[in-house]
Design an enzyme around this catalytic site. Structure first.
Site, PDB file in Angstrom:
ATOM      1  N   THR A 232     102.230  36.011  34.367  1.00 27.15           N
ATOM      2  CA  THR A 232     102.085  35.651  33.119  1.00 27.15           C
ATOM      3  C   THR A 232     103.053  35.035  32.059  1.00 27.15           C
ATOM      4  O   THR A 232     102.731  34.019  31.373  1.00 27.15           O
ATOM      5  CB  THR A 232     102.191  37.203  32.405  1.00 27.15           C
TER       6      THR A 232
ATOM      7  N   GLN B 292      95.305  36.843  31.850  1.00 27.47           N
ATOM      8  CA  GLN B 292      96.335  36.743  31.283  1.00 27.47           C
ATOM      9  C   GLN B 292      96.480  35.223  31.432  1.00 27.47           C
ATOM     10  O   GLN B 292      96.686  34.539  32.503  1.00 27.47           O
ATOM     11  CB  GLN B 292      97.687  37.474  31.955  1.00 27.47           C
TER      12      GLN B 292
ATOM     13  N   GLN C 176      92.829  36.261  26.761  1.00 30.05           N
ATOM     14  CA  GLN C 176      94.049  37.562  26.862  1.00 30.05           C
ATOM     15  C   GLN C 176      95.378  37.012  26.678  1.00 30.05           C
ATOM     16  O   GLN C 176      95.672  36.020  27.448  1.00 30.05           O
ATOM     17  CB  GLN C 176      93.714  38.188  28.258  1.00 30.05           C
ATOM     18  N   ASP C 177      96.217  37.653  26.156  1.00 21.50           N
ATOM     19  CA  ASP C 177      97.623  37.302  26.197  1.00 21.50           C
ATOM     20  C   ASP C 177      98.047  35.985  25.244  1.00 21.50           C
ATOM     21  O   ASP C 177      98.730  35.236  25.776  1.00 21.50           O
ATOM     22  CB  ASP C 177      98.304  37.434  27.482  1.00 21.50           C
TER      23      ASP C 177
ATOM     24  N   ASP D 214      94.940  42.348  24.260  1.00 24.94           N
ATOM     25  CA  ASP D 214      96.400  42.392  24.016  1.00 24.94           C
ATOM     26  C   ASP D 214      97.042  40.818  23.609  1.00 24.94           C
ATOM     27  O   ASP D 214      97.971  40.432  23.956  1.00 24.94           O
ATOM     28  CB  ASP D 214      97.243  42.656  25.225  1.00 24.94           C
TER      29      ASP D 214
ATOM     30  N   ARG E 138      97.081  49.035  21.434  1.00 23.03           N
ATOM     31  CA  ARG E 138      97.414  49.964  22.310  1.00 23.03           C
ATOM     32  C   ARG E 138      98.900  49.933  22.878  1.00 23.03           C
ATOM     33  O   ARG E 138      99.626  48.724  22.741  1.00 23.03           O
ATOM     34  CB  ARG E 138      96.527  49.974  23.854  1.00 23.03           C
TER      35      ARG E 138
ATOM     36  N   TRP F 167     101.965  49.571  25.213  1.00 21.07           N
ATOM     37  CA  TRP F 167     102.028  48.825  26.418  1.00 21.07           C
ATOM     38  C   TRP F 167     103.152  49.591  27.135  1.00 21.07           C
ATOM     39  O   TRP F 167     103.236  49.767  28.324  1.00 21.07           O
ATOM     40  CB  TRP F 167     102.814  47.251  26.096  1.00 21.07           C
TER      41      TRP F 167
END
Length: 578
Positions: free
Chosen positions: A345, A375, A397-398, A419, A482, A484
């Site tokens: 990531t 990611q 994502q990310d 996220d 959320r 992590w």
């Protein structure tokens, strides 16, 4: 865990009493006083035995600074051993796994260990920097001071800098573990978690000592009335009211005025050959550290309109880079690295800002791997006191990795799915548009995933005066965030929350994991998705009032009044809007 806190007066009396005992009663009293002071300094830590072992060699003193110095020195030694372990494990893989069939997984594990070496090297460097800073500072608190308030004012900067550095070190340690566990689990060589377990064990002492050092600094801050029970920075004299950032035109004038005043020199990047360089990476390679440090100014890079297909890194040693473009949708840095294609990531980032004092203005950063790439980071920010003004950060994502230290974003556009604003940092995102995009399959969107791993970290992700909307074409009901990590902290305040956000607002990570220890808060929001009556009933979620929300404004949470106005020369909203 509930702890009995030492009040400011008691803390001062105990440490001062130790000093008096030393002066009056000789060797035995010195020993007793030292033990008493060590016990009091370690009272708020989670690993008391390790704390007492670390502080016991310190000569009796009434200056807590000496005990913090001892704690940081021990943490440096432990982190250096962890760094050496990561190098040894890398060599073990190189020697022992060359003939294994699972070469892709092994290569990934090797790269994860190399990430650990880089991260732990950063940790050692910043611990040494914090130790040097502390050694050149005045006492953290002065028992003989007639005015405790004056002592608190003198100590505030020292304390917040130490909290910042030590919190970043925790971020590096846990990033290392995240990458190793992820890669170890993909190996099918008998003991899939062996390397991750060894590294986790090797990092154990370093993480414990970092936690202890942070706890001691936080306790000193509490004794001076600088923080609340949750560890939030609290200024004794809050500067209220609202200020506004300067316009884009004024910022452009600021960039050029910096050149006229001799702060630094300007580098022009243009794909048509009208500048000194055609790529951003080439411009950064020409960075003149001595000139920037001598002038006390910036390395100014003007990136002309264009789509720059490159992966850019502003290195850790490249301080005070000021990079500006022709607009967030006109000057774009783009890439498509993703987890699907074998990148960790951290290494998927199109643009990495690792150097302290980085400023980006009127630029776009994107990762085009799409939702199928999983990611895929567009922008990773690690440098302390980094700011992004009028920028776009787009991915799925990310998208935005707020990795470490203090960060500020204003008037930006940030888009993604899962996220897509995540990381361990202390980051405030202000007056920005947060766009939730359509995921694939059964994926569920969450805007924030913050990684505060231990209670002592003074970090979190804050959205202030933002608009949270869905992209055109429809998006399934989504979540604000959320947890992590165990003490994940996210705050949404004074923002317009669209109907795309589900009534419960927040999403669990895995069952009831972290629901009691997380810190999710909302204040003063509006819009179709802002009603709090149907919000989750977790112990860690709260709707707060003005007195609590003010701690998460830029002036308080990231000490913005000390660096933002100076660096950006703008009128920043340091406080609450109302």
């Amino acid at each position: 865990m509930t702890r009995k806190r030492i009040g400011p007066a008691l803390c001062l009396i105990l440490i001062h009493a130790a000093a008096v005992a030393i002066a009056e009663n000789g060797h035995n009293s010195t020993l007793i006083a030292t033990r008493l002071t060590v016990a009091r300094m370690c009272a708020s830590t989670d690993y008391k035995q390790a704390c007492e072992e670390t502080l016991r060699p310190v000569n009796a003193t009434n200056d807590p600074k000496e005990f913090i110095k001892a704690a940081i020195t021990a943490t440096i030694e432990a982190t250096e051993r962890s760094f050496n372990l990561s190098a040894a494990l890398t060599e073990k893989i190189n020697v022992g796994r060359r003939r294994e069939k699972n070469t892709t997984a092994i290569r990934g594990l090797r790269m994860a260990l190399e990430d650990c070496r880089d991260l732990l090297s950063d940790a050692v460097s910043e611990l040494q920097e914090s130790l040097s800073f502390l050694a050149n500072s005045s006492q953290l608190l002065t028992p003989r001071a007639n005015n405790v308030s004056a002592a608190a004012d003198d100590s505030r900067h020292v304390i917040t800098e130490l909290q910042n550095w030590l919190s970043a070190v925790v971020s590096y340690q846990y990033t290392c573990l995240d990458h190793l566990v992820e890669r170890s689990q993909k190996l099918k060589l008998g003991q899939p978690n062996s390397f991750g377990s060894v590294m986790k064990g090797g990092l154990g002492r370093a993480t414990r000592l970092t936690s202890n050092a942070l706890a001691m600094v936080n306790e000193i801050a509490r004794s001076l009335g600088l923080v609340t029970s949750l560890g939030r920075t609290q200024r004794e004299h809050h500067k209220g009211g609202r200020k506004h950032l300067m316009t884009t035109r004024r910022r452009r004038r600021r960039g050029r005025r910096m050149l006229d005043e001799g702060f630094s020199f300007e580098i022009v990047v243009a794909q048509d050959g009208s500048g000194q360089f055609t790529t951003i990476s080439e411009a950064l390679a020409a960075y003149d550290r001595e000139k920037v440090e001598d002038t006390g100014g910036y390395y100014v890079v003007y990136v002309k309109e264009g789509v720059y297909k490159e992966h850019v890194t502003v290195r850790k040693d490249q301080r005070n880079v000021f990079m500006f473009g022709d607009g967030a949708r006109r000057t774009i840095v783009t890439g498509n690295r993703s987890n699907r294609d074998g990148f960790r990531t951290m290494k998927t980032a199109t643009f990495e800002a690792l150097g302290p004092g980085f400023i980006a203005q009127s630029m776009g950063f994107e990762n085009t791997a799409g939702p199928e790439g999983h990611q895929a980071v567009a922008l990773r920010v690690q440098g302390d006191k980094s700011a992004f003004i009028d920028c776009a950060i787009d991915g799925y994502q990310d998208s935005l990795y707020c990795h470490a230290h203090r960060q500020f974003y204003h008037n930006c556009e940030i888009s993604g799915t899962i996220d897509f604003i995540f990381g361990y940092a202390a980051a405030v995102i202000q007056n920005s548009v947060i766009t939730i995009r359509r995921p694939i399959g059964s994926q569920q969107n969450a805007v924030i995933a913050q990684g505060r791993a231990i209670e002592q970290q003074t970090t979190g992700i804050v959205l202030q005066n933002c608009r949270i909307v869905a992209e055109d074409g429809g998006v399934p009901p989504s979540y604000l965030g959320r947890p992590w990590k165990a003490y994940s902290r996210a705050v949404v305040m004074e923002s317009e929350i669209g109907g795309v956000i589900r009534p419960e607002g927040w999403m669990p990570w895995l069952g009831d994991l972290y629901l009691d220890t997380l810190c999710f808060e909302e204040y003063g929001n509006s819009g179709a998705g802002a009603a709090t009556g149907g919000r989750v009933k977790w112990k860690g979620f709260r709707v707060v009032g003005k007195d609590e929300a003010v701690h998460f404004t830029p002036g308080e949470f990231i000490q913005g009044e000390e660096w933002l106005d100076e660096k950006i020369d703008g009128k920043i909203s340091f406080g609450l809007s109302h």
